[in-house]
Write an enzyme that holds these catalytic residues in place. Sequence first.
Site, PDB file in Angstrom:
ATOM      1  N   LYS A 178       0.863  -1.184   0.000  1.00  0.00           N
ATOM      2  CA  LYS A 178       0.000   0.000   0.000  1.00  0.00           C
ATOM      3  C   LYS A 178       0.895   1.228   0.000  1.00  0.00           C
ATOM      4  CE  LYS A 178      -3.613   2.397   2.527  1.00  0.00           C
ATOM      5  NZ  LYS A 178      -4.588   2.328   3.627  1.00  0.00           N
ATOM      6  N   LYS A 231      -2.097  -1.532  -3.806  1.00  0.00           N
ATOM      7  CA  LYS A 231      -2.985  -0.379  -3.747  1.00  0.00           C
ATOM      8  C   LYS A 231      -2.176   0.901  -3.806  1.00  0.00           C
ATOM      9  CE  LYS A 231      -6.092   1.792  -0.533  1.00  0.00           C
ATOM     10  NZ  LYS A 231      -6.622   1.779   0.790  1.00  0.00           N
TER      11      LYS A 231
HETATM   12  C1  PBG Z   1      -7.357   3.661   5.527  1.00  0.00           C
HETATM   13  C2  PBG Z   1      -7.705   3.341   4.112  1.00  0.00           C
HETATM   14  C3  PBG Z   1      -7.529   4.223   3.041  1.00  0.00           C
HETATM   15  C4  PBG Z   1      -8.101   3.610   1.919  1.00  0.00           C
HETATM   16  C5  PBG Z   1      -8.583   2.359   2.318  1.00  0.00           C
HETATM   17  N1  PBG Z   1      -8.316   2.200   3.671  1.00  0.00           N
HETATM   18  C6  PBG Z   1      -6.988   5.604   3.006  1.00  0.00           C
HETATM   19  C7  PBG Z   1      -5.666   5.881   3.576  1.00  0.00           C
HETATM   20  O1  PBG Z   1      -4.825   5.015   3.766  1.00  0.00           O
HETATM   21  O2  PBG Z   1      -5.470   7.060   3.891  1.00  0.00           O
HETATM   22  C8  PBG Z   1      -8.165   4.250   0.563  1.00  0.00           C
HETATM   23  C9  PBG Z   1      -9.165   3.718  -0.403  1.00  0.00           C
HETATM   24  C10 PBG Z   1      -9.457   4.598  -1.548  1.00  0.00           C
HETATM   25  O3  PBG Z   1      -8.839   5.660  -1.767  1.00  0.00           O
HETATM   26  O4  PBG Z   1     -10.350   4.230  -2.320  1.00  0.00           O
HETATM   27  N2  PBG Z   1      -6.703   2.768   6.288  1.00  0.00           N
END
Ligand code: PBG
Length: 309
Positions: A178, A231
Amino acid sequence: MVAETHVTTPQLILPLFVAEKTTNKVEIKTMPGIYRHTIKSALLEIEKAMQLGVGAFALFPAIHEANKDKHASESINEKGFLPQLIIEIKKQFPACVLISDLALDPFSADGHDGFVQNGKIINDETVLRLGEMAVLHAQCGVDIVAPSDMMDGRVGHIRKSLDEKGFIETSIMAYTAKYASSFYGPFRDALDSAPKAGDKKTYQMDFRNSKEAIRETLLDLSEGADFVMVKPALSYLDVIQSIKKVSHVPVAAYNVSGEYAMIKAAAAAGMLDETSAMVETLYSIKRAGADVILTYFAIEMAQWLKENK
Ligand code: PBG
């Protein structure tokens, strides 16, 4: 006959935003067609998706500001909004695959995925909390827990916590690679969960790196991940491809909020054709090597697949 890549409806996962203490669903400004749901409207959305063959849902609660604190206490409140939501969905749709996110940001006054102390993220205390959250969600009936926090060692601890309580069948979809990404902007609007100070770069990955993604994959696999995820998806198709080569579990890709918003905005401005851009995008993610895709387009894509069989 010779097309190499196929996207099918059962491979799509629909993320759902559900807000505590609201009476009406509200469209998210930066994500046309996507709502902050009430429990009632979320159930209707699930029904609609399931009729089209989408069977899996990733839940994101928008917690009321008054229930957020520094200790993210609400994340383990058995009577809290998320447990209630999970129980309600599973009661109405026992056959759906329900995925709950594990991270502190929706519950934390700091808006970070981990506990913050003197401006730093406290990894190990956060991991303990994630284990407790996983058990609570499993008790409520969730099928898969999805740690999106990027703390080190969390997959192993979550597996151990679940097993100790007898939840041997609850799976873990690890957010493995991520990246600290600007493409999460609309999601943070949706949940009001942006960090109050600093950024997430000390725990999310640096977009200049891909070897680290392999290291994270090997760690998550050795700790017991049942899925590994990349991601965002689009700026990281190379990462999906390289993880696919080393993973012996399914690879998930998250077609994130900003990627959805870009297509919607360009289409609304008449700059490109929305449907064909959506289809091409989702096929490209599959082609790179994703087995399953989390996407806000799940319903629209399922509709398209139904009409274009
Ligand atoms: C938070 C989380 C995020 C997303 C999914 N879980 C945002 C972040 O890490 O700030 C993002 C998903 C998206 O942008 O569609 N733990």
